[in-house]
Design an enzyme around this catalytic site. Structure first.
Site, PDB file in Angstrom:
ATOM      1  N   ARG A  66       0.818  -1.079   0.058  1.00  0.00           N
ATOM      2  CA  ARG A  66       0.125   0.000   0.043  1.00  0.00           C
ATOM      3  C   ARG A  66       0.833   1.425  -0.026  1.00  0.00           C
ATOM      4  O   ARG A  66       0.079   2.382   0.135  1.00  0.00           O
ATOM      5  CB  ARG A  66      -1.046   0.063   1.349  1.00  0.00           C
ATOM      6  CG  ARG A  66      -1.929  -1.256   1.370  1.00  0.00           C
ATOM      7  CD  ARG A  66      -2.752  -1.359   0.159  1.00  0.00           C
ATOM      8  NE  ARG A  66      -3.859  -2.552   0.575  1.00  0.00           N
ATOM      9  CZ  ARG A  66      -4.513  -3.215  -0.130  1.00  0.00           C
ATOM     10  NH1 ARG A  66      -4.059  -3.051  -1.692  1.00  0.00           N
ATOM     11  NH2 ARG A  66      -5.377  -3.834  -0.058  1.00  0.00           N
ATOM     12  N   ASP A 304      -1.026 -13.072  -1.458  1.00  0.00           N
ATOM     13  CA  ASP A 304      -1.968 -12.167  -1.718  1.00  0.00           C
ATOM     14  C   ASP A 304      -2.429 -11.527  -0.662  1.00  0.00           C
ATOM     15  O   ASP A 304      -3.621 -10.844  -0.294  1.00  0.00           O
ATOM     16  CB  ASP A 304      -3.217 -12.876  -2.674  1.00  0.00           C
ATOM     17  CG  ASP A 304      -4.030 -11.428  -3.267  1.00  0.00           C
ATOM     18  OD1 ASP A 304      -3.454 -10.493  -3.259  1.00  0.00           O
ATOM     19  OD2 ASP A 304      -5.050 -11.837  -3.626  1.00  0.00           O
ATOM     20  N   HIS A 308      -6.836  -4.349   4.332  1.00  0.00           N
ATOM     21  CA  HIS A 308      -7.878  -3.448   4.424  1.00  0.00           C
ATOM     22  C   HIS A 308      -8.338  -3.311   6.004  1.00  0.00           C
ATOM     23  O   HIS A 308      -8.431  -4.244   6.787  1.00  0.00           O
ATOM     24  CB  HIS A 308      -9.215  -3.575   3.719  1.00  0.00           C
ATOM     25  CG  HIS A 308      -8.960  -3.723   2.499  1.00  0.00           C
ATOM     26  ND1 HIS A 308      -8.681  -2.646   1.505  1.00  0.00           N
ATOM     27  CD2 HIS A 308      -8.811  -4.690   1.583  1.00  0.00           C
ATOM     28  CE1 HIS A 308      -8.422  -3.086   0.114  1.00  0.00           C
ATOM     29  NE2 HIS A 308      -8.519  -4.283   0.172  1.00  0.00           N
TER      30      HIS A 308
HETATM   31  O1  DOR Z   1      -8.984  -9.239  -2.806  1.00  0.00           O
HETATM   32  C1  DOR Z   1      -8.178  -8.685  -3.328  1.00  0.00           C
HETATM   33  N1  DOR Z   1      -7.492  -7.525  -2.848  1.00  0.00           N
HETATM   34  N2  DOR Z   1      -7.677  -8.951  -4.746  1.00  0.00           N
HETATM   35  C2  DOR Z   1      -6.831  -8.331  -5.529  1.00  0.00           C
HETATM   36  O2  DOR Z   1      -6.390  -8.583  -6.519  1.00  0.00           O
HETATM   37  C3  DOR Z   1      -6.390  -6.888  -4.930  1.00  0.00           C
HETATM   38  C4  DOR Z   1      -6.467  -7.013  -3.566  1.00  0.00           C
HETATM   39  C5  DOR Z   1      -6.268  -5.406  -2.885  1.00  0.00           C
HETATM   40  O3  DOR Z   1      -5.187  -4.967  -3.564  1.00  0.00           O
HETATM   41  O4  DOR Z   1      -6.918  -5.145  -2.014  1.00  0.00           O
END
Ligand code: DOR
Length: 441
Positions: A66, A304, A308
């Site tokens: 981020r 991944d 958030h």
């Molecule tokens: O769920 C996801 N969040 N998939 C993605 O490809 C991007 C990621 C994000 O950057 O929040």
């Protein structure tokens, strides 16, 4: 003359390309200098690893940290702190930051921010767009570049190349293996009305199997036309595993801990915390992805890690963003699968060290071998721990695995000869450096 090292990892059970067995490892500077019986050697520091298992450093090739941009969710320091605490020694970070990582200045800025501030080593994916195709041959070879990443379906951020022509132009320009988020944007747009307000279980109905499979089929066809090699990120469907098994000459496959551990049955418990792109789906997909791991169709594991805040995730679906933390829980979560007999430790190493090095041409990492970087993930395979939100170092501060009891835990993270994490504490000032790649790339 006895050999002398800066430090020795003594008496650990080493898992590497040579098999598995008790070995001492001698380190000089940032490099592995000897492997074997070093009981007569001397060293400034000897780390007693008896009872512990030493793995080549775990490399997580898909994280979102981020920075620059929405650093209230994460930044390069907090994300890499989470990585080190979880046993990860290097990460490849994604380009959907703000500004997007689509040009030389943005990449150079990230590298400058990361050097000696991240706790692990790093490389950055460069976003492929309709506008930067002509620069790709140079961009993908810049220091600190992992390669080119393309979003064919939109997710967090504005990166998107949804059309065949755009993808073909990018794959005509890449020499390295480009990575793809493969969900068909046209189908996602057509089906947006299937999202049910307040009901995150409709997420995998909207972003369905066909959206993923259709896109992956288009992508493989274009890669063949352009004689390019590609990497399909976070494969989430049984059907794509079946399809990709027939295309291993052009396509490598990433699978994730969440698609292997969770299923749509967990929406009731986790709500929007489970919301992810591509989605976590019905248990039959999880079972087939596991078979893809056993059969070798899946090449590597990536977390991944997509943080958030809880406040953002608490918005009613579909206002809630997609993504969950994962870099810190990758090792314990997968070691728990090892303990349960679903995965061998050798295959885990193949998917987190040797695999990333093989696919992306990483120099000096991915094996425990003389002349390689002294990167190690040191684990206690028997240790039982409960994963807790309070342990999560990500600025997001939560994990979908809160309360999960696991067997297997990372007790040490060593990055280029520096003991970065030991027994849950960060023990060395941050000295992260760019991952190096083979010069021919
Ligand atoms: O769920 C996801 N969040 N998939 C993605 O490809 C991007 C990621 C994000 O950057 O929040």
């Amino acid at each position: 003359m006895p050999q002398t090292f800066d430090f020795i990892l003594a008496g650990g059970d080493l898992v590497n390309q040579d098999g598995r067995g008790v070995r001492d490892i001698g380190i000089v500077g940032d490099t592995i200098s000897a492997i074997g019986d070093l009981s007569r050697a001397s060293a400034a520091e000897i780390i007693d690893c008896r009872g512990l298992t030493i793995l080549p450093g775990v490399i997580d090739t898909q994280v979102h940290f981020r920075e620059p941009g929405p650093t209230h969710k994460e930044d390069l320091e907090t994300g890499s702190r989470a990585a080190a605490l979880g046993g990860v020694t290097a990460v490849f970070e994604m380009p959907n930051t703000n500004p997007l990582t689509t040009g030389e200045p943005e990449l150079a800025d990230k590298v400058a921010r990361a050097k000696n501030r991240m706790h692990c080593d790093f490389a950055f994916w460069v976003g492929g767009t309709h506008d930067n195709v002509k620069d790709i041959p140079d961009l993908e070879r810049l220091p600190g570049a992992a390669g080119v990443k393309v979003f064919m379906g939109s997710s967090t951020g504005s990166l998107l190349v949804e059309d065949d022509d755009g993808v073909a132009r990018i794959l005509g320009a890449t020499r390295r293996r480009a990575a793809f988020h493969s969900e068909d944007e046209y189908r996602l747009n057509e089906r947006k009305d299937l999202r049910v307000a307040g009901d995150p279980t409709s997420h995998h109905v909207w972003r369905d199997v066909t959206a993923a499979l259709q896109c992956t089929q288009r992508l493989v066809r274009i890669a063949r036309e352009k004689r390019a090699i590609i990497h399909v990120l976070h494969v989430s469907t049984a059907e794509e595993i079946e399809f990709l098994a027939g295309h291993k000459d052009v396509a490598s496959v990433e699978v994730t801990p969440h698609h292997l551990t969770l299923s749509s049955d967990d929406y009731a418990r986790l709500g929007t915390k489970l919301q992810m792109n591509p989605p976590v789906r019905e248990p039959r997909h999880r079972a087939r992805i596991w078979r893809g791991v056993a059969e070798g169709v899946a090449d590597i594991l990536g977390s991944d890690h997509a943080p958030h805040t809880l406040e953002e995730k608490a918005k009613p679906y579909p206002a809630s963003p997609s993504g969950m933390t994962g870099v810190q829980t990758l090792v314990p979560c997968m070691l728990d699968h090892v303990a349960a007999g679903r995965l061998t430790l050798e295959r885990f190493v193949d998917m987190t060290s040797a695999g990333p090095a093989r696919l992306f041409g990483i120099a000096r990492k991915g094996r425990v071998a003389v002349g390689y970087d002294a990167d190690f993930t040191i684990v206690d395979l028997k240790r039982r721990e409960t994963i807790r939100d309070s342990w999560i170092a990500s600025r997001a501060g939560w994990t979908p695995y809160d309360g999960k009891v696991v067997t297997g835990w990372a007790v040490g993270t060593i990055v280029r000869g520096a003991k970065v994490m030991w027994e849950g504490d960060l023990t060395t000032p941050s000295r992260g450096a760019p991952v190096r790649f083979h010069a021919s790339l």
